[in-house]
Design an enzyme around this catalytic site. Sequence first.
Site, PDB file in Angstrom:
ATOM      1  N   HIS A 158     -10.742  -1.567  -6.385  1.00 52.15           N
ATOM      2  CA  HIS A 158     -10.573  -0.456  -5.435  1.00 52.15           C
ATOM      3  C   HIS A 158      -9.750   0.691  -6.014  1.00 52.15           C
ATOM      4  CE1 HIS A 158      -9.833   1.773  -1.806  1.00 52.15           C
ATOM      5  NE2 HIS A 158      -8.549   1.449  -1.766  1.00 52.15           N
ATOM      6  N   ASP A 204       0.848  -1.203   0.000  1.00 51.21           N
ATOM      7  CA  ASP A 204       0.000   0.000   0.000  1.00 51.21           C
ATOM      8  C   ASP A 204       0.877   1.244   0.000  1.00 51.21           C
ATOM      9  OD1 ASP A 204      -2.328   1.444  -0.027  1.00 51.21           O
ATOM     10  OD2 ASP A 204      -2.987   0.863   1.969  1.00 51.21           O
TER      11      ASP A 204
END
Length: 500
Positions: free
Chosen positions: A365, A223
């Site tokens: 996402h 991330d």
Amino acid sequence: MKLTSSFASLIVCAVTLASAHDAHLEARRTSSLLISPPGLPKLPTASAATAAAATVGLNLTDIQGDIVTGMTKNRETFLFFGIADAPSFKSKLRSGVLPLITTAMQMTKNSTQPTTLVNVAFSHTGLGALNVSDTLGDGAFTGGQLADAGNLGDPGTSHWVSQFVGTNIHGVFLLASDTDANVASTVTAVTTALGDSITQIYTLQAAARPGAEQGHEHFGFLDGISNPAIQGFDDSPLPGQASVPPGEIIVGETGDPFISQRPPWAIGGSFLAFRQLEQLVPEFNKFLTDNPIRAPGFTDQQGSDLLGARMVGRWKSGAPVFLSPLADDPALGADPTRNNNFTYALNGSSTSSSTDQSRCPFSAHIRKTRPRADLGLPENTGRHILRGGIPYGPEVSDSEAASNTTSTERGLAFVSYQSSIGNGFQFLQRFWADNTGFVEQNTGFDPIIGANKGANRTVGGLDPTDPSRTITLITDFVVSRGGEYFFSPSLSALANTFTV
Ligand code: N7H
């Protein structure tokens, strides 16, 4: 004689002041307080940032450091507080804490980074407690996050951390370092300096995951790969990295759509959206195990991995499914010059196909939250956020994995900075992630963060063998535990507006 002695004491005083100042600025670090997993963008060097800042007049020594740091914190404590005694708070903040506040410029060089990054931000009720009455021109901030829960798709506030239910939180300190001991001693320094002028309402301790998982969030995905480069701070964006005018993130700067509504002291600040987002990791893994994509020649494990990757839009290594549609490519994931270099369009086109989801679902996402060529290129959506979150909670235990059930909370301490919450975090959550008609009809919810007030969520496009298939998710793998909206002022505002 008298004159001489006053002169001498003046010199002593000047020397003392200078050494206190030097002590603050002195090189205390030889290594960064941040993590640097392969695949994530690095902060610009001090000289590159200085040169960039000169082009747009950004004052990097006045902007708080966390705003530009991104998702590379190692250990971080969020200390949510109420102001018990405003005059005392102001004077103690000024004398005891203001000298510790870390700037954007300081973060660009190991030797100027402090032992522990210290930043502070205030809620709307916090501004009120301090008699800062100017309107900042941000409705979501003024209303507070509790009033926004419905807009964000939260199923009420029954899952919220109780301290977030209400408007008592006046501010938050963000304290980040490379060791728990550094963070703890700085927490003590800050709370001791402020004494009874604050009440400590809630504390969340967060940490990068251990070992090879460092930089990965709790579902296992790298991330922090894709954050915009702010013009005037980082003028050398990586391939595929969005380059945004400073005012998209920093209030009062070029490109701030609400620049005319900002009081002068707000320039150099940024709105901070904080969310405590619990992640049901064993439940997420069970869902993947139970629903592998049945592609020709795929094992169940490969099918499950593909489903997870298509839900996120990236493989666990960070490799984007658009560039590597069928299998993870760890070398691609680890290469920051390649892992963000795609647009969802093919052959250099400025628009993507409105029907082809073979490489990446519209619902993924990262496609929901940054649709790139889906909204046409060049990308100037005005919807970018600077994400600065960090995982919290322990690793999944053996018994949780065996029972496919979470027993100890873990998740993401989500932080985003933007010059407008309504254009940034709130917009992404409400009008993109939760909007089943975005970016195409029948896209469905964002399977990671999309929220339907607790009801089932339909998601399209996840199965590349049958893109018309809709999958219904009966579990929210990300559960909102609430949060608050804050304003992170410039250092000069802290000195001239917040502490007088
Ligand atoms: Fe998201 N995840 O693990 O699936 N996110 N996110 N996010 N997110 C991203 O590209 C995750 C959340 C954005 O530029 C990655 O850096 C999880 C909220 C945006 O292409 C991964 C949670 C919001 C991007 C995750 C969570 C966003 C992004 C890929 C909650 C805004 C960049 C790594 C627990 C409302 C998109 C990367 C781009 C990327 C995950 C929350 C937004 C792995 C688990 C609430 C803008």
